[in-house]
Design a protein around this motif. Structure first.
Motif, mmCIF file in Angstrom:
data_model
loop_
_atom_site.group_PDB
_atom_site.id
_atom_site.type_symbol
_atom_site.label_atom_id
_atom_site.label_comp_id
_atom_site.label_asym_id
_atom_site.label_seq_id
_atom_site.Cartn_x
_atom_site.Cartn_y
_atom_site.Cartn_z
ATOM 1 N N PHE A 219 0.839 -1.196 0.000
ATOM 2 C CA PHE A 219 0.000 0.000 0.000
ATOM 3 C C PHE A 219 0.872 1.244 0.000
ATOM 4 O O PHE A 219 2.049 1.216 0.377
ATOM 5 N N HIS A 220 0.245 2.355 -0.410
ATOM 6 C CA HIS A 220 0.974 3.625 -0.527
ATOM 7 C C HIS A 220 -0.012 4.778 -0.442
ATOM 8 O O HIS A 220 -1.132 4.712 -0.949
ATOM 9 N N GLY A 221 0.406 5.860 0.232
ATOM 10 C CA GLY A 221 -0.344 7.105 0.256
ATOM 11 C C GLY A 221 0.616 8.261 0.421
ATOM 12 O O GLY A 221 1.669 8.131 1.052
ATOM 13 N N GLU A 222 0.262 9.423 -0.178
ATOM 14 C CA GLU A 222 1.151 10.572 -0.082
ATOM 15 C C GLU A 222 0.339 11.864 -0.114
ATOM 16 O O GLU A 222 -0.818 11.882 -0.535
ATOM 17 N N GLY A 223 0.992 12.941 0.346
ATOM 18 C CA GLY A 223 0.361 14.251 0.354
ATOM 19 C C GLY A 223 1.247 15.282 -0.308
ATOM 20 O O GLY A 223 2.450 15.069 -0.510
ATOM 21 N N GLN A 224 0.670 16.426 -0.620
ATOM 22 C CA GLN A 224 1.401 17.464 -1.337
ATOM 23 C C GLN A 224 2.502 18.101 -0.484
ATOM 24 O O GLN A 224 3.465 18.639 -1.014
ATOM 25 N N ARG A 225 2.355 18.054 0.846
ATOM 26 C CA ARG A 225 3.397 18.627 1.719
ATOM 27 C C ARG A 225 4.648 17.764 1.777
ATOM 28 O O ARG A 225 5.658 18.169 2.312
ATOM 29 N N GLY A 226 4.563 16.597 1.242
ATOM 30 C CA GLY A 226 5.705 15.694 1.309
ATOM 31 C C GLY A 226 5.479 14.510 2.219
ATOM 32 O O GLY A 226 6.325 13.617 2.310
ATOM 33 N N ASP A 227 4.340 14.461 2.928
ATOM 34 C CA ASP A 227 4.033 13.307 3.762
ATOM 35 C C ASP A 227 3.803 12.080 2.879
ATOM 36 O O ASP A 227 3.257 12.197 1.772
ATOM 37 N N TYR A 228 4.167 10.932 3.363
ATOM 38 C CA TYR A 228 3.857 9.692 2.646
ATOM 39 C C TYR A 228 4.040 8.513 3.586
ATOM 40 O O TYR A 228 4.712 8.584 4.615
ATOM 41 N N LEU A 242 8.156 6.063 5.922
ATOM 42 C CA LEU A 242 7.277 7.069 6.516
ATOM 43 C C LEU A 242 7.952 8.432 6.465
ATOM 44 O O LEU A 242 9.164 8.541 6.674
ATOM 45 N N ASN A 243 7.141 9.465 6.186
ATOM 46 C CA ASN A 243 7.634 10.829 6.320
ATOM 47 C C ASN A 243 6.483 11.699 6.780
ATOM 48 O O ASN A 243 5.388 11.659 6.206
ATOM 49 N N LEU A 244 6.710 12.461 7.829
ATOM 50 C CA LEU A 244 5.666 13.324 8.390
ATOM 51 C C LEU A 244 6.065 14.781 8.212
ATOM 52 O O LEU A 244 6.928 15.296 8.910
ATOM 53 N N GLY A 245 5.504 15.442 7.216
ATOM 54 C CA GLY A 245 5.553 16.895 7.114
ATOM 55 C C GLY A 245 6.884 17.497 6.785
ATOM 56 O O GLY A 245 7.205 18.561 7.282
ATOM 57 N N ASP A 246 7.702 16.903 5.938
ATOM 58 C CA ASP A 246 8.954 17.537 5.539
ATOM 59 C C ASP A 246 9.262 17.112 4.116
ATOM 60 O O ASP A 246 9.774 16.028 3.874
ATOM 61 N N TYR A 305 -6.315 12.741 -1.073
ATOM 62 C CA TYR A 305 -7.258 12.038 -1.935
ATOM 63 C C TYR A 305 -7.446 10.561 -1.605
ATOM 64 O O TYR A 305 -8.562 10.108 -1.370
ATOM 65 N N GLU A 306 -6.329 9.753 -1.615
ATOM 66 C CA GLU A 306 -6.549 8.314 -1.621
ATOM 67 C C GLU A 306 -5.343 7.545 -1.093
ATOM 68 O O GLU A 306 -4.223 8.061 -1.008
ATOM 69 N N LEU A 307 -5.618 6.296 -0.738
ATOM 70 C CA LEU A 307 -4.607 5.277 -0.444
ATOM 71 C C LEU A 307 -4.727 4.192 -1.500
ATOM 72 O O LEU A 307 -5.844 3.792 -1.872
ATOM 73 N N PHE A 309 -3.725 0.241 -2.662
ATOM 74 C CA PHE A 309 -3.330 -1.066 -2.141
ATOM 75 C C PHE A 309 -3.006 -1.981 -3.314
ATOM 76 O O PHE A 309 -3.785 -2.095 -4.258
ATOM 77 N N GLY A 310 -1.824 -2.600 -3.258
ATOM 78 C CA GLY A 310 -1.398 -3.516 -4.321
ATOM 79 C C GLY A 310 -0.486 -2.888 -5.338
ATOM 80 O O GLY A 310 0.113 -3.599 -6.149
ATOM 81 N N GLY A 311 -0.353 -1.570 -5.336
ATOM 82 C CA GLY A 311 0.524 -0.905 -6.288
ATOM 83 C C GLY A 311 0.365 0.596 -6.179
ATOM 84 O O GLY A 311 -0.459 1.117 -5.417
ATOM 85 N N ILE A 312 1.164 1.336 -6.966
ATOM 86 C CA ILE A 312 1.098 2.799 -6.984
ATOM 87 C C ILE A 312 0.791 3.217 -8.415
ATOM 88 O O ILE A 312 1.699 3.384 -9.240
ATOM 89 N N PRO A 313 -0.498 3.353 -8.782
ATOM 90 C CA PRO A 313 -0.823 3.731 -10.166
ATOM 91 C C PRO A 313 -0.410 5.157 -10.476
ATOM 92 O O PRO A 313 -0.414 6.032 -9.610
ATOM 93 N N VAL A 314 -0.027 5.386 -11.732
ATOM 94 C CA VAL A 314 0.348 6.720 -12.190
ATOM 95 C C VAL A 314 -0.920 7.458 -12.620
ATOM 96 O O VAL A 314 -1.680 6.959 -13.467
ATOM 97 N N PRO A 315 -1.191 8.643 -12.031
ATOM 98 C CA PRO A 315 -2.415 9.374 -12.402
ATOM 99 C C PRO A 315 -2.462 9.675 -13.899
ATOM 100 O O PRO A 315 -1.475 10.125 -14.497
ATOM 101 N N GLY A 316 -3.600 9.410 -14.503
ATOM 102 C CA GLY A 316 -3.790 9.722 -15.920
ATOM 103 C C GLY A 316 -3.218 8.692 -16.858
ATOM 104 O O GLY A 316 -3.329 8.839 -18.084
ATOM 105 N N LYS A 317 -2.593 7.636 -16.328
ATOM 106 C CA LYS A 317 -2.015 6.595 -17.173
ATOM 107 C C LYS A 317 -2.501 5.243 -16.683
ATOM 108 O O LYS A 317 -1.844 4.584 -15.881
ATOM 109 N N PRO A 318 -3.679 4.831 -17.106
ATOM 110 C CA PRO A 318 -4.243 3.552 -16.650
ATOM 111 C C PRO A 318 -3.314 2.380 -16.961
ATOM 112 O O PRO A 318 -2.726 2.297 -18.037
ATOM 113 N N GLY A 319 -3.177 1.498 -15.971
ATOM 114 C CA GLY A 319 -2.330 0.318 -16.141
ATOM 115 C C GLY A 319 -0.862 0.578 -15.951
ATOM 116 O O GLY A 319 -0.037 -0.330 -16.117
#
Length: 1307
Positions: A219-228, A242-246, A305-307, A309-319
């Protein structure tokens, strides 16, 4: 709701989910086998149709009354298909009804597919279940950990000796329901939040997974501030990022990454739990947990936006995915209480499915095999012979660097093809006889435990080797003859005594796992091999891979690096301060006292107060003196610190860093007898402690960050200084000198010595902000002496006496060290028992000591046979150790005895009774004698305190000199102390703690030391009169003379003894540098012994020993016997008058040659002078006021050893102090030092100018001397001058120049 309460609520909910989502988890003990159809039972074989596995239900009596295999062996098994995955909590067994066939021990295996099995483990070992002792009794076992599986297999290990294997079984448990998602490596689930951003200060994420490959994002999730947050498989291990706010941290690779687990690509279920509260994270994989803190600048995790699970899809590029996707199954996936898979199954709008995600776990029909015997394991598979070419592929994993993978004889006399591991690399060779036609290598570090694929394709004269499906890096080669496929393919090894060319093995047999074997592009069904219908095999475990990561957990202690083979692990301790097979034992001693007992002198040493414990070694200075051994630890603020402008609103704070942890310092302080730190406060209108009841103006912070309002020289709880207790303060109305608040400089100085408060970590000053107010303070180094444990002893008077302590907990590593002494023939020194486990040390006989350990596999005994009796009432050292690698015993300096530990079976030492010291739990076979300095895993056991309240045992044990008198050298006498020994150097020409420090001095022309023989005199106020007197016999029948000298001058008179009867003994250097010993002990007759083996005036140290006993005389020079002479008559000195070193002042009646040598006496360095029991040089330097000694001329104490490298005439006085950091005289308030920095700067400039002046003066004189020497060298003969006035004066003048410079400098 309170955040903590929210977290607890979430964790409680997770605990309920993790209990399995089973139908009735609290009553999960239903019988699962009794209602199954006959087809659910299977076995490796059956004795007859009446012994079929379908008759194996518990309590069944039809047929033969149970299952029995064709042959009773450990290769047989009984298997049950429970129809679906269930939760299994227990099993029960019976023998075959009414027979002598039953199973006495067995193991359990579980599987979801019936092909890839996993052995049941407890305590991280394959658990062996006790079985039956008769045919019809039921033995039931409840599993310590429930298992979720569809298939269960019983594997008998032992059975009734008078019968065969016989089994009837039942399995207990309940149904198991779960939510599963299957990812094919190109798919993922996206969990989209209800808002644009999700910000959390706590998270709980849990899941189970089984993987088909070693890499992939779970699984993977990230934010615009650099959190992930990312959880991914990397080479079979789980990595949490893990990264919190930097945002910067992500690009600088300084984010938080933690790796846990191993071999997680084994297609078995693994559990994961991630718990985060602010920066604190608990990361658990299976049974292993790692606690850590994140590095970010925030406590919140902000995900946009989202988390996924199973991979990190590239936005706008299905598959398209950023990293390799997860390929496998995920079960019971919860994110902060949300069941992600359940939402996906119900097609909730929060879940978006990318690619093909199904909700049933696909199970590939892959059968692994294990080669587990280095001598006899092999697999033989047939091929299609004489094909034009060859095609073989397989996968393997191993921890071994070497091993045969494949051997086949090619058709049409083409030779043999071999594939093997060598030093972790893959080698392929084709050879015919001794000639190799092809030899290629690929890869490296292939012994990393990961799956590696090997593909070999050959066509006619070309062969290709591909490793790990990397076609781009495939290796190609050509052969001299065409390659044709063979008939037989041997994997892993060759059969025993196989001598023909069908199987060759240039290395060792393979230890590891294989799977997915293809020959001629056809897969080989290994289940058919197991059933005996395909190929052949020996010592294989088919349908499981039993690889184990022996470095997880890492049993290498103190940061040791773990590596492994198939059967064991190894520890690299090279980058640690520890040694041993598991880096358990410290390479340093526990204290300065321990270094003293090794004969060490003062210097810097590392001490390890808890030895094998968790505390790191500490660098200290050991000041080893005659009476006390000081341990000194310096801090970062050693100088005098000036303080201005501080008040209560703006206090001045001075912190002290000791370059060590507080735990290290506390351990060192606690083990010492006494500790102190000098505290000095120099004040000018700056108050210190105020009044005993008022708020202090200065305080210090010690251990545990506690504030203390008392000063040096005062005990805790009394807000005073030393002068207040002594009623000697400048103003008796106050209790500190500084509290008088005077305009003049004053000071309060004393020692802080309450151990529980030390060390001083901080000083706070609040009263230097008034007009004309200033202060200066200084805290000295931490100094401690004594080792409370090294001499901590107890005496056991009878066999029934003992001391008891709490249970010794030492599951994986245990070391015991102690000293003992006894005069009995046997006795138990130490014992601790568990339910089955035991640890014991005992004296079995006067020459035999045994260390016994039993961890559940049977007792292991290590015995040392001593060449000498150990019951000699002398101290003997003992060190016993047990770890996962070995059991060892060391006694004194005898060779250590070591027994290697088994790599299988029980390995935890589990004790639950009291620890008995000096006896046993049965009160028999006790130890009579003394035990001292007992340590268990570095922890000290206070024997003396426990002995004070125990009948039959006394604290302490006298008689140390019988063991340690050899530490006193050069005639020093061992003296008993309550806590050790003391070397009395009264009768020795040496001094120091072991009478090994030379007493030496530089003699100038005319220097004379005359020792007048008379009554004894005392030299030590602390010694008894008998030991503190130097005796002088006035009539001598023997002489024992020893001294060391260094000179460049000849002739010289070194040593002269005369008597009232005109007898004398003289040691001189002739003008050619030869040494003469001149004796006159017979009236009117002199004996001259000349040693002319070299020039002894060569500015090198020479050792002289002269021994006469009656008629026999021996002379040694530099430890070489030069003279051995027998006098014709008994001789002795009568009425000895005096002994002289250097120039003899009463020269009347001197022998002419002695008189020539006495012209200047002796010029040089002389040390360690002894005449029988008299040490004249030591008496002159140490006791000039009470000894019968007269010193004329200049006598400067020096060190002859240092003079070897320097000019012999340049005298350097050695100044000593109690520690290497020096100690200034601070009796005065140091007004000049603290009044102005400009004074310091001016002083430095003046000193620099003065030093330059001295150097110029010295260089000028040296240049002048060089010119004069050059002029006279043309006429000088190659021998020393008869009258060395000029050269002596030159040396003296040069030395005097230096001395004058020194004198001015110290003024």
């Amino acid at each position: 709701m309170d955040p903590i309460a929210q977290l607890i609520s979430t964790l409680l909910l997770f605990s309920l989910w993790n209990l399995g989502l089973s139908a009735s988890n609290h009553n999960c003990e239903e019988p699962l086998v009794f209602s199954l159809p006959m087809a659910a039972f299977d076995s490796s074989s059956e004795l007859s149709s009446n012994h079929r596995p379908s008759f194996a239900n518990l309590n069944r009596r039809d047929g033969a009354g149970g299952w029995s295999p064709m042959d009773s062996s450990t290769e047989q098994w009984l298997q049950i298909d429970l129809g679906d995955r269930v939760e299994i909590t227990g099993v029960a067994t019976q023998g075959r009804y009414g027979s002598s066939d039953w199973t006495t021990t067995y193991i359990l295996m579980f599987s979801d597919t019936g092909r890839n099995w996993k052995q049941y483990r407890e305590e991280d070992i394959i658990w062996v279940f006790p079985g039956n002792s008769n045919a019809d009794g039921v033995i039931q076992h409840k599993l310590l950990h429930s298992v979720k599986a569809r298939f269960v297999r019983f594997v008998p290990l032992k059975w009734n000796v008078g019968g065969k294997i016989g089994l009837r079984v039942e399995v207990f448990g309940c149904s198991y329901k779960s939510d599963i998602a299957d990812f094919d490596g190109r798919s993922s689930l996206l969990y989209r939040f209800n808002q644009k951003q999700m910000s959390t200060f706590k998270d709980v994420i849990s899941l189970k997974f089984k993987s088909m490959q070693g890499d992939g994002v779970l699984f993977h999730g990230e934010g615009q501030r650099g959190d992930y947050i990312t959880l991914e498989l990397q080479k079979g291990k789980l990595a949490l990022h893990l990264n919190l706010g930097d945002a910067k941290l992500r690009f600088s690779n300084s984010h938080t990454s933690v790796t846990l687990g191993s071999l997680l690509d084994d297609q078995h279920w693994h559990s994961v739990l991630i718990e985060r509260f602010n920066k604190q994270v608990n990361f658990t994989v299976d049974k292993h947990t790692q606690h850590f803190r994140t590095k970010g600048d925030s406590d919140d995790l902000d995900i946009d936006y989202e988390l996924s699970f199973g991979g990190i899809p590239v936005p706008g590029k299905p598959g398209t995915f950023l990293k390799k996707n997860f390929h496998g199954c995920i079960e019971n996936l919860y994110y902060n209480g949300v069941n992600i898979v359940d939402l996906a199954k119900r097609r909730k709008p929060q879940i978006y499915v990318v690619g093909n995600v199904t909700f049933a776990c696909s199970e590939p029909q892959i059968t692994p095999i294990t080669f587990d015997n280095s001598n006899s394991s092999y697999l033989l598979l047939p091929g299609t012979p004489q094909l034009d070419g060859l095609s073989v592929s397989f996968q393997f994993r191993t921890w071994n660097k070497d091993g045969l993978l494949l051997s086949t004889e090619l058709s049409r006399d083409s030779g043999s093809l071999l594939v093997y591991l060598h030093h972790g690399r893959l080698s392929l060779i084709i050879q015919k006889g001794a000639e190799k036609y092809v030899a290629i290598n690929a890869g490296s570090n292939l012994d990393d435990g990961l799956w590696h694929s090997v593909t070999i394709n050959a066509r006619r004269y070309h062969i290709t080797l591909t490793l790990d499906n990397d076609v781009a890096s495939a290796i190609h080669a050509t052969t001299v003859s065409q390659i044709n496929s063979g008939n037989s393919y041997y994997f892993g090894g060759c059969p025993d005594n196989f001598t023909n060319l069908k199987c060759l093995n240039p290395v060792t047999a393979f230890r590891g796992c294989m799977r997915l074997i293809f020959i001629d592009n056809q897969p080989k069904d290994l289940i058919l091999v197991q059933q005996g219908s395909l190929g052949n095999f020996s010592d294989l475990r088919i349908d499981l891979c039993s690889i184990k990561d022996r470095c997880l957990p890492n049993y290498c202690e103190h940061g040791g690096k773990c590596s492994q083979s198939w059967t064991t692990f190894y520890c690299d301790c090279s980058e640690t301060d520890y040694t041993g097979t598991t880096c358990h034992n410290s390479i340093y001693e526990r204290s300065c006292e321990a270094y003293r007992q090794q004969g060490k002198i003062s210097g810097f040493f590392h001490i390890d107060s808890d030895a094998s414990g968790s505390l790191a070694p500490l660098l200290v200075y050991c000041n080893i003196t005659e009476d006390k051994i000081w341990t000194v630890i310096q801090h970062n603020n050693t100088g005098l610190t000036q303080v201005h402008g501080a008040d209560a609103g703006k206090p001045y704070t001075l912190n002290f860093n000791y370059n060590s942890s507080m735990e290290q310092l506390e351990a060192m302080i606690n083990s010492a007898e006494y500790c102190e730190q000098e505290a000095a406060y120099h004040c000018k209108k700056s108050r210190l402690l105020n009044t005993p009841s008022g708020m202090p103006f200065v305080w210090w912070v010690g251990r545990a960050n506690k504030k203390h309002p008392y000063w040096g020289g005062s005990p805790p709880g009394v807000q005073q200084c030393a002068c207040g207790l002594e009623e000697s303060c400048l103003d008796l109305r106050y209790f500190c000198n500084c509290d008088a608040d005077k305009e003049e400089w004053a000071n309060d100085t004393g020692f802080l010595s309450f151990k529980d408060h030390l060390p001083v970590n901080q000083i706070v000053v609040t009263d230097t902000n008034r007009p004309n107010s200033e202060a200066a303070l200084k805290i000295g180094p931490l100094r401690c002496y004594g080792d409370r444990q090294f001499w901590n002893a107890a005496s056991f008077n009878t066999e029934a006496s003992y001391l008891h302590f709490p249970t010794f907990h030492m599951e994986f590593s245990a070391d015991i060290s102690l000293f003992f002494k006894t005069n009995v023939t046997s006795g138990v020194i130490l014992e601790n028992l568990g339910m089955k486990d035991v640890i014991r040390i005992e004296i079995s006989s006067p020459k035999e000591i045994t260390f016994t350990v039993d961890v559940g596999n049977g007792p292991v005994e290590v015995t040392i046979q001593s060449p000498v009796p150990l019951n000699d009432n002398r101290w003997h050292y003992l060190h016993a150790e047990r770890n996962l690698k070995e059991t060892s015993l060391l006694v004194d300096n005898f060779p250590k005895k070591i027994l290697e530990a088994s790599s299988e079976g029980h390995f935890r030492l589990q004790l639950n009774n009291q620890l008995f010291v000096g006896g046993t739990a049965s009160r028999q076979k006790g130890f009579v004698g003394c035990i001292r300095a007992l340590h268990l895993n570095g922890q000290k056991l206070d024997l003396e305190e426990r002995a004070k309240v125990t009948p039959g045992v006394k604290p302490g044990c006298p008689g140390h000199c019988s063991s340690y008198s050899s530490l006193c050298h050069n005639g020093g006498k061992c003296m008993e102390k309550n806590n050790g020994i003391l070397c009395d150097c009264t009768s020795s020409p040496y001094e120091g703690p072991f009478c090994r420090k030379e007493v030496s001095a530089v003699f100038e022309a005319g220097t004379s030391i005359t020792y007048n023989f008379q009554d004894p005199y005392p030299v030590s106020k602390n010694a008894s009169s008998s030991s503190s007197a130097i005796y002088a016999d006035t009539s001598m029948a023997k002489e024992n003379i020893a001294f060391t000298f260094l000179t460049a001058h000849a002739p010289s008179l070194l040593f002269y003894v005369n008597s009232s009867t005109h007898d004398y003994l003289a040691v001189i250097l002739s003008k050619n540098g030869s040494l003469q010993v001149r004796y006159r002990v017979i009236k009117d007759r002199s004996l001259i012994f000349t040693i002319d083996s070299g020039n002894f005036a060569n500015q090198e140290l020479h050792h002289v020993k002269i021994n006469r006993n009656g008629r026999e005389l021996t002379i040694q020079i530099d430890q070489v016997l030069k003279v051995k002479h027998n006098f014709s008559l008994e001789t002795d000195f009568r009425a000895i008058k005096s002994l002289t070193l250097g120039k003899v002042t009463e020269s009347q009646g001197l022998d002419p040659e002695v008189s020539k040598a006495n012209l200047f006496g002796f010029v040089g360095c002389i040390s360690s002078v002894q005449y029988n029991h008299v040490a004249p040089l030591k008496a002159a330097l140490r006791h000039p006021n009470i000894a019968p000694v007269t010193v004329l001329g200049s006598l400067i104490e020096s060190n002859c050893m240092s003079s070897v490298e320097a000019d012999v005439n340049t005298a350097t006085t050695i100044y000593s102090s109690s520690d290497p950091f020096g100690k200034a005289d601070e009796k005065e308030p140091l007004t000049n030092a603290v009044r102005s920095d400009s004074a310091v700067i001016g002083g430095v400039i003046a000193v620099v100018i003065f030093i330059i002046f001295c150097i110029v003066a010295i260089m000028s004189r040296v240049f002048y001397q060089h010119k004069q020497t050059h002029r006279s060298s043309q006429t000088k003969e190659k021998e020393y001058p008869e009258h060395p006035d000029s050269s002596f004066k030159t040396d003296v003048d040069l030395r005097n120049t230096v001395t004058e410079c020194k004198r001015e400098y110290f003024i």
